[in-house]
Design a protein around this motif. Structure first.
Motif, PDB file in Angstrom:
ATOM      1  N   ALA A 172      28.711  69.540  69.043  1.00 60.94           N
ATOM      2  CA  ALA A 172      27.540  68.600  68.281  1.00 60.94           C
ATOM      3  C   ALA A 172      26.520  68.184  69.719  1.00 60.94           C
ATOM      4  N   LEU A 173      27.174  67.343  70.330  1.00 58.81           N
ATOM      5  CA  LEU A 173      25.880  66.885  71.672  1.00 58.81           C
ATOM      6  C   LEU A 173      25.799  68.148  72.031  1.00 58.81           C
ATOM      7  N   ALA A 174      26.654  68.625  71.616  1.00 57.83           N
ATOM      8  CA  ALA A 174      25.393  70.684  73.091  1.00 57.83           C
ATOM      9  C   ALA A 174      24.566  70.540  72.223  1.00 57.83           C
ATOM     10  N   LEU A 175      24.312  70.577  70.954  1.00 56.33           N
ATOM     11  CA  LEU A 175      23.698  71.330  69.769  1.00 56.33           C
ATOM     12  C   LEU A 175      22.241  70.382  69.704  1.00 56.33           C
ATOM     13  N   ALA A 176      21.973  68.776  70.143  1.00 56.29           N
ATOM     14  CA  ALA A 176      21.689  68.106  70.270  1.00 56.29           C
ATOM     15  C   ALA A 176      20.998  68.246  71.272  1.00 56.29           C
ATOM     16  N   THR A 177      21.696  68.023  72.631  1.00 58.74           N
ATOM     17  CA  THR A 177      21.127  67.126  73.587  1.00 58.74           C
ATOM     18  C   THR A 177      19.959  69.066  73.976  1.00 58.74           C
ATOM     19  N   ARG A 178      20.651  69.829  73.629  1.00 60.35           N
ATOM     20  CA  ARG A 178      19.222  71.264  73.849  1.00 60.35           C
ATOM     21  C   ARG A 178      18.212  70.798  73.210  1.00 60.35           C
ATOM     22  N   ARG A 179      18.016  70.218  72.163  1.00 58.14           N
ATOM     23  CA  ARG A 179      17.124  70.127  70.601  1.00 58.14           C
ATOM     24  C   ARG A 179      16.156  68.994  71.532  1.00 58.14           C
ATOM     25  N   VAL A 180      17.061  68.338  71.938  1.00 52.89           N
ATOM     26  CA  VAL A 180      15.981  67.055  73.020  1.00 52.89           C
ATOM     27  C   VAL A 180      15.578  67.577  74.261  1.00 52.89           C
ATOM     28  N   ARG A 181      15.623  68.295  74.839  1.00 55.16           N
ATOM     29  CA  ARG A 181      15.312  68.748  76.155  1.00 55.16           C
ATOM     30  C   ARG A 181      14.411  70.164  75.539  1.00 55.16           C
ATOM     31  N   GLU A 182      14.200  70.277  73.975  1.00 60.49           N
ATOM     32  CA  GLU A 182      13.533  71.274  74.389  1.00 60.49           C
ATOM     33  C   GLU A 182      12.111  70.531  73.255  1.00 60.49           C
ATOM     34  N   ARG A 183      12.086  69.203  73.219  1.00 58.90           N
ATOM     35  CA  ARG A 183      11.322  68.623  72.282  1.00 58.90           C
ATOM     36  C   ARG A 183      10.421  67.776  73.981  1.00 58.90           C
TER      37      ARG A 183
END
Lengths: 270, 343
Positions: B23-34
Motif C-alpha cells: 500500500a505504501l509503495a502504491l500510495a507514494t507512487r501516486r503522490v509522486r505522480e501528483r
C-alpha cells in the motif's frame, strides 16, 4: 493536558540522546535497523509458553540502551506508557488458560500465567529495542538508512518533516491547551464544540505554517526533491555488528541457555 | 488500538507488513505522480498536526484503548487518500519508534488497521458515496460520522483477527469480538463526531481547504486502482504466507477455524473452556521440550496423554535459569555502563 508537555519532554530527551556522538551512533543506521528487525522477529518467533528462553535476548536492548546512554528512567517510563494494550489483552490468558504448567514447591502455576509472563517479557523486549534504536540512531540517520534500504523517498522525507514539525505543533497544542485550561478551569472537560474549535485552529495554524514553510523552501531553491545528506558508509564494524547479533539471536533461538544453567544449578543445589 | 508486537506471531506480522508495504509503495507512487511541490511541507505539517491532535483526547478507561482523532478520514478529505495514507503511516512509525506504541513488527498491522482501512476502504467506499457531489453541512457530517465509525469497526476487527491468527493471546475469538466491537463502536461514534465537527469548522472558516470532501473532487476513476491492487495484494499475501505459517505453527488458522466451528458444537455449556484446553493440550504436546504423546487410542485418552506431566524439577530449572540469566544480562549492562562512564 500535561500529556502534551510530557510528550514534548520525551521527544526532546530522545532527540538530545540521538545527537550525541557515541560508539553506537557511529555505526551505519542500516546495520542497526537490520539487527533490530532481526531481534524483533526472533523474539516473537518463540513459542508462547517460553519465558526463560527469552531472557538471554534481553542483552540486545540492554546493550543498545547502555551504549546509547539511554537513561533507564526514560526507557521504563516509555514502556509503562505504552504497555496498557498488551497487558490488558495478556491478562486474559490466566483466565482462559488454566491448565497447570509449572510446579514450584507444590505451588502450581497455570499455563495462562506462563504465557502472560511471556507476553510481558516480549513486550518489554520489543518495545525496549524500538526505543533504544531511535535513541542510539536519531531520526535523520534513521531516515537516511531507511532510504538507502529502499524505502520510498516520499515516505522518508515525510518522516523527517513530520518529526521536525512535531516539536513545533505539539508545543503549539500544549500552549493552546494551557490557555484553555487557564480560562475554563483545571478539571473542566473539553466539550465537542470547543474541541472542534481548538483542534480546528491547530489545524489552521498548521496549514498556514505549511504555506510559509513552502515559501521559505522555494526561496532557498527547493525543486520538489529533498536531498538527505548522509555521512555513513558501510564498514567492517557494521558487518560485524549485524553478523554478531544475528548469530547470537540464532543461538539464543536454538539453545535454551537458561534451562541448561537452571538444570546444572538445580543439580548442584540438590 | 495499536496492535502490539508482544501479541503477534511472526507469520501474521510479516504478512501484514507485506500488505502495508505494498500500500505504501502504491500510495507514494501516486503522490509522486501528483508532482505538487506544496505537498511535501503540507503532508509533513499535517502529520505533525495529527501527532499533536491525537494527544488532545478522550481516553476510555479500563480498556487500554484511547479514543482520539484517528485522522485517516480527515486527512483523506484534506489530501486525498494516497497522501493521507502516507501521512498516517508516518505518524504510526514515529509513534512506534519514540513511544513504543505498537512496535516495529506490529507497525505493518497498525498501518493496515489505521491507514489502509480508513483511507482506502472507508473513504472511497463509504464516505464519498454518502457525501455526494455537493454535500450540505448535515450530509457531510453524517457521511463523516458513518465513515469514521465504520473505519473504526474495521480497524477493531483487524486487531481481533490479527490477534486471533497469531494465537499468543488466549482470548477466544468470539469473546474478544464482543469486547472490541462495542468499545470501538463507542470510540468510533466519538471520533466520527470529532471528525464531523472539525470538517464543519473548516468549512465555515476556510472552505477551499477541503478539496477531497465532496465526491466530485480531484479524484478520477483511476484512483480506485490502488485500492483494488492493495486488496489483491492482501489476498495474495494472506494466501501465500498464512498456510506456511499455519503449517509451521499448527495453531493459528486451525485455532480460529475450530473456534468458529466450536460455537456450533453441542457441548455448549462447558464448551468454551474445554475446547480451549483440548486444543491447548494438543498444541503443547508439540513443544520440543516435552514428550510427545506415546499412545494414540481414543481422542479422549490422547488428550489426557498429550498433556505433559508437570515436573517440579523442570519447572524449577526454568525459573532458576531464567533468573540467573537475567542477572547475567543486568551484569553485562552494568559493566558496559561503568566502562562508558569511565571513558
Amino acid at each position: 493536558m500535561n500529556r502534551l508537555d510530557a510528550t514534548l519532554e520525551d521527544l526532546r530527551s530522545l532527540d538530545a540522546l540521538a545527537s550525541r556522538d557515541t560508539a553506537l551512533s557511529r555505526l551505519d543506521p542500516r546495520a542497526k535497523i537490520v539487527a533490530t528487525l532481526l531481534f524483533v522477529v526472533t523474539v516473537v518467533s518463540f513459542d508462547r509458553y517460553r519465558v526463560a528462553a527469552l531472557v538471554p535476548l534481553a542483552i540486545y536492548p540492554v546493550a543498545l540502551a547502555t551504549l546509547g546512554d539511554v537513561p533507564s528512567r526514560l526507557l521504563l517510563r516509555t514502556l509503562w506508557l505504552a504497555s496498557p494494550f498488551a497487558v490488558l489483552l495478556g491478562i486474559a490468558n490466566p483466565w482462559f488458560d488454566r491448565a497447570p504448567m509449572l510446579s514450584l514447591h507444590g505451588v502450581e502455576l497455570s499455563a495462562g500465567w506462563v504465557s502472560f509472563t511471556a507476553i510481558l517479557l516480549r513486550f518489554a523486549l520489543t518495545a525496549g529495542a524500538a526505543v533504544a534504536l531511535i535513541a542510539g540512531t536519531g531520526m535523520a540517520a534513521l531516515c537516511a538508512g531507511l532510504a538507502r534500504l529502499g524505502v520510498p523517498r516520499i515516505f522518508t522525507v515525510q518522516l523527517l518533516f513530520l518529526y521536525r514539525y512535531a516539536f513545533v505543533l505539539t508545543g503549539e497544542a500544549g500552549r493552546m491547551a494551557t490557555a484553555r485550561r487557564l480560562r475554563a478551569g483545571e478539571h473542566s472537560r473539553l466539550p465537542l464544540s470547543a474541541y472542534a474549535a481548538l483542534v480546528g485552529h491547530l489545524l489552521l495554524r498548521a496549514l498556514g505554517r505549511a504555506e510559509r514553510v513552502h515559501a521559505a523552501m522555494l526561496s532557498r531553491g527547493f525543486d520538489g526533491e529533498l536531498r538527505i545528506t548522509h555521512r555513513w558508509c558501510w564498514r567492517r564494524a557494521d558487518t560485524v555488528f549485524v553478523l554478531g547479533w544475528g548469530t547470537f539471536f540464532a543461538l539464543a533461538r536454538a539453545f535454551d541457555l537458561p534451562r541448561a544453567i537452571g538444570t546444572a544449578l538445580g543439580g548442584v543445589l540438590a | 488500538m495499536h496492535m502490539a508486537d508482544a501479541l503477534l506471531s511472526p507469520g501474521t506480522g510479516i504478512a501484514m507488513w507485506g500488505v502495508a508495504a505494498t500500500a505504501l509503495a502504491l500510495a507514494t507512487r501516486r503522490v509522486r505522480e501528483r508532482s505538487d511541490d506544496r505537498l511535501v511541507p503540507l503532508m509533513g505539517m499535517l502529520g505533525a498536526f495529527l501527532f499533536a491532535a491525537q494527544m488532545i483526547n478522550f481516553t476510555i478507561p479500563a480498556t487500554g484503548s484511547s479514543g482520539h482523532l484517528g485522522g485517516g478520514l480527515l486527512l483523506a478529505m484534506l489530501l486525498g487518500p494516497h497522501a493521507a495514507f502516507v501521512v498516517v503511516a508516518s505518524v504510526l512509525t514515529v509513534q512506534a519508534l519514540f513511544f513504543a506504541d505498537g512496535g516495529l513488527l506490529a507497525l505493518g498491522a497498525n498501518m493496515f488497521n489505521m491507514g489502509v482501512l480508513p483511507c482506502f476502504v472507508a473513504y472511497p467506499l463509504v464516505y464519498r458515496p454518502l457525501a455526494g457531489a455537493r454535500p450540505s453541512n448535515r450530509r457531510l457530517a453524517v457521511a463523516a460520522m458513518v465513515a469514521a465509525l465504520l473505519g473504526m469497526q474495521l480497524g477493531a476487527l483487524g486487531v481481533v483477527l490479527q490477534t486471533a491468527l497469531s494465537g499468543i493471546s488466549s482470548l477466544p475469538l468470539k469473546g474478544f469480538l464482543l469486547l472490541m466491537l462495542p468499545v470501538h463502536a463507542a470510540i468510533g461514534v466519538v471520533e466520527g463526531l470529532a471528525t464531523a465537527a472539525l470538517v464543519i469548522f473548516l468549512r465555515r472558516t476556510q472552505p477551499d481547504l477541503l478539496p477531497f470532501a465532496s465526491a466530485h473532487g480531484a479524484i478520477g476513476a483511476r484512483s480506485m486502482r490502488p485500492l483494488v491492487l492493495v486488496l489483491a495484494a492482501s489476498a495474495l499475501v494472506t494466501a501465500s504466507v498464512l498456510p506456511w505459517f499455519a503449517s509451521t505453527r499448527p495453531d493459528g488458522l486451525e485455532w480460529s477455524v475450530a473456534r468458529a466451528a466450536g460455537t456450533h458444537a453441542p457441548q455448549a455449556p462447558a464448551g468454551g473452556l474445554h475446547d480451549r484446553l483440548a486444543r491447548l493440550q494438543r498444541r503443547v504436546a508439540w513443544l520440543p521440550d516435552y514428550e510427545l504423546p506415546r499412545t494414540e487410542t481414543s481422542p479422549a485418552t490422547v488428550e489426557r496423554a498429550a498433556w505433559p506431566e508437570v515436573k517440579p524439577a523442570t519447572s524449577m530449572a526454568g525459573v532458576i535459569g531464567g533468573v540467573v540469566t537475567l542477572a547475567l544480562v543486568m551484569a553485562v549492562g552494568f559493566v558496559l555502563h561503568r566502562r562508558r562512564a569511565r571513558a
